[in-house]
Motif scaffolding. Structure first.
Motif: not given
Length: 160
Positions: A41-52
């Motif tokens: 998982v990555v964090q790109t916008h907020l300190p929330l995990w998401e799939f790349p």
């Protein structure tokens, strides 16, 4: 005459009403990479995990865009194995852009079966067990896809 307002959701789950002419259509693809019983998982916008993954560029197929986006975010070369989930949402990004989003989720594999170790300073990229991911620490769309994947694949949950 009153204009119709569209209800959009932020990545944190808040509702925002916007006029239709503020909305941009966005097609995107995301990859679920599982290794050693953990999910990348990555964090790109907020300190929330998401799939790349992310937006598909004009002229790209979903798979081509996913391979490009996945590499941009993780530096991992992947192959796309199979599609597993699709959803349509209206959402408001952290930059206040509003999208009518068509999201496609795929199972992916590392291209050469080699996964580099994540260095400690790479705080925006992590391997996390599915049991540690929830609606409080994960982007709502990625969490919906994860729930769908786990419910559709109950027979393998004990292995990941």
């Amino acid at each position: 005459m009153t204009k119709k307002l569209i209800t959009c959701t932020t990545q944190t789950g808040e509702s925002v009403k916007v006029e239709p002419d503020q909305i941009t259509i966005r097609v995107s693809a995301y990859g679920l990479l599982i290794a050693n019983k953990k999910i990348l998982v990555v964090q790109t916008h907020l300190p929330l995990w998401e799939f790349p993954g992310g937006a598909i560029e004009p002229g790209e197929s979903l798979k081509e865009g996913l391979v490009r986006e996945f590499f941009e975010e993780t530096k991992y070369a992947i192959t796309v194995k199979k599609f597993f989930f699709e959803q349509e949402t209206f959402y408001c990004s952290p930059s206040k852009k509003v999208y009518h989003s068509f999201q496609h989720f795929f199972i992916v594999n590392p291209k050469d079966n080699h996964l580099p170790q994540i260095k400690a300073e790479q705080t925006k990229l992590a391997w996390i067990s599915p049991q540690e991911l929830n609606q409080k620490n994960m982007n709502l769309d990625s969490y919906s896809a994860l729930k769908n994947y786990l419910s559709e694949n109950e027979h393998i949950q004990k292995f990941i």
